[in-house]
Design a protein around this motif. Sequence first.
Motif, PDB file in Angstrom:
ATOM      1  N   UNK A  45      18.267  53.941 108.934  1.00 42.83           N
ATOM      2  CA  UNK A  45      17.475  53.313 107.874  1.00 42.83           C
ATOM      3  C   UNK A  45      16.987  54.340 106.857  1.00 42.83           C
ATOM      4  N   UNK A  46      16.720  55.567 107.305  1.00 36.14           N
ATOM      5  CA  UNK A  46      16.202  56.601 106.404  1.00 36.14           C
ATOM      6  C   UNK A  46      17.168  56.863 105.254  1.00 36.14           C
ATOM      7  N   UNK A  47      18.429  56.640 105.472  1.00 34.48           N
ATOM      8  CA  UNK A  47      19.414  56.929 104.423  1.00 34.48           C
ATOM      9  C   UNK A  47      19.163  56.121 103.160  1.00 34.48           C
TER      10      UNK A  47
ATOM     11  N   UNK B  52       5.877  60.242 103.120  1.00 32.84           N
ATOM     12  CA  UNK B  52       6.931  60.500 102.133  1.00 32.84           C
ATOM     13  C   UNK B  52       7.588  61.851 102.377  1.00 32.84           C
ATOM     14  N   UNK B  53       6.781  62.851 102.781  1.00 33.75           N
ATOM     15  CA  UNK B  53       7.331  64.182 103.030  1.00 33.75           C
ATOM     16  C   UNK B  53       8.342  64.154 104.176  1.00 33.75           C
ATOM     17  N   UNK B  54       7.987  63.469 105.263  1.00 33.35           N
ATOM     18  CA  UNK B  54       8.883  63.418 106.415  1.00 33.35           C
ATOM     19  C   UNK B  54      10.163  62.661 106.086  1.00 33.35           C
ATOM     20  N   UNK B  55      10.043  61.476 105.502  1.00 31.81           N
ATOM     21  CA  UNK B  55      11.232  60.677 105.210  1.00 31.81           C
ATOM     22  C   UNK B  55      12.136  61.378 104.194  1.00 31.81           C
ATOM     23  N   UNK B  56      11.533  62.129 103.263  1.00 31.96           N
ATOM     24  CA  UNK B  56      12.357  62.879 102.306  1.00 31.96           C
ATOM     25  C   UNK B  56      13.207  63.928 103.007  1.00 31.96           C
ATOM     26  N   UNK B  57      12.714  64.425 104.163  1.00 34.91           N
ATOM     27  CA  UNK B  57      13.463  65.411 104.947  1.00 34.91           C
ATOM     28  C   UNK B  57      14.319  64.757 106.034  1.00 34.91           C
ATOM     29  N   UNK B  58      14.429  63.418 105.980  1.00 42.76           N
ATOM     30  CA  UNK B  58      15.233  62.644 106.948  1.00 42.76           C
ATOM     31  C   UNK B  58      14.654  62.714 108.360  1.00 42.76           C
ATOM     32  N   UNK B  59      13.327  62.865 108.448  1.00 42.84           N
ATOM     33  CA  UNK B  59      12.645  62.914 109.736  1.00 42.84           C
ATOM     34  C   UNK B  59      12.048  61.544 110.032  1.00 42.84           C
ATOM     35  N   UNK B  60      12.324  60.959 111.202  1.00 43.90           N
ATOM     36  CA  UNK B  60      11.755  59.648 111.534  1.00 43.90           C
ATOM     37  C   UNK B  60      10.226  59.681 111.582  1.00 43.90           C
ATOM     38  N   UNK B  61       9.637  58.495 111.399  1.00 41.81           N
ATOM     39  CA  UNK B  61       8.178  58.373 111.376  1.00 41.81           C
ATOM     40  C   UNK B  61       7.747  57.214 112.268  1.00 41.81           C
TER      41      UNK B  61
END
Length: 384
Positions: A360-362, A303-312
């Motif tokens: 997709x992160x958007x 959740x932390x990464x995706x909240x910062x728009x970082x791919x996982x």
Amino acid sequence: MSVTLLDVSRLVDRLINRQLPTGVDRVGLEYVRHYGGRARAVLSERGFSSVLSQQNSARVFDILLQQDFAAKFAAQKLIVNAACRMLRRHNFPGGILLHTSHSGIERSRYLRTMRQRGIQPVILVHDLIPLTHAEYCRPLVDRAHQQRIHATLTYARGVITNSQATLDSLQGAARSANLPLPGSVVAHLASGVTPRPLTPRPLPEPYFVMLGTIEPRKNHWLILHVWRRLVEQLGASAPKLVVIGRRGWECENVIDMLERCQSLKGVVLEEAHCSDEQLHAYLQHAQALLFPSFVEGYGMPLAEALALKVPVLASDLDVFHEIADDIPDYLDPLDGPGWLARIQDYARPDSPERAAQSTRIERFREPTWAEHFGRVDRFLETLR
């Protein structure tokens, strides 16, 4: 109006020992932040507990929220004060005890005594991994966690879980123990990283991040072997790997790789004591967060990464799908060649797979603490 009690024993103990907050601790601190202004603090030891005065509660809450290591002696004085009061019984009819750390409830006396004092325990269950996957935990932790779960099922008035996956596991444990499941609510956890402005890159080269305590279920072993293969294939052009998290237990093979594998020197960077500012900087500019765990109760780094728009790039776990739907790229945690190929692709500046995930992160909808506590507060009202 009934009183709210917060057990902060683990938080105080870790602060006194100058240990940075873990994911469980960050959740506990958010509970202090949300309820502290209208709650009393509880300190417990070996099944005995003490409810601090309003004045001392306010003091300990302030020390915890400031993470004021310089206040170590003040915190120790509060512990001594609490210890002197542990044999005095003060009843709180209709009071609600919020316990968010697992610690201490393996001694059934604690929750049983709380019920005798008119207090309704509400337990936040983070996971049942020591019961479902004991092989990834320290020896005897499974026994202690079984005692925690049985005490919860026997004495808790309510249960909060961080995911539906955790609640499903808890329901299975209740059936196995032939114990009823208390009233429950699922409340997802928000990111533990406070948003900050874009910072300069911490490393000039492309790099990936692994975030979490080094322990067997996090699967660092696989990723380090992937990185050795990357160095063999790409040499100096290999991307770097930043391993963020303290060294845990049963991880000697990973430590041997970190300390003795010559081909990983200068390519794999270990950050055991990373501040929030450093963590934010590393995540902001990473090619991706790598999350190859075998099992998780929630997975806050995702959740932390995706909240910062970082791919996982993540293991194909039900709880990850629950949190992030189809946004990350999922892989089997045993598929070494698959992780190698995907990391090679994501390391490229023109990576089509990384670009697709960035799109997709958007549509990622970040869980918030406001939503979490909205669900918890409504649940607590049904118990009062």
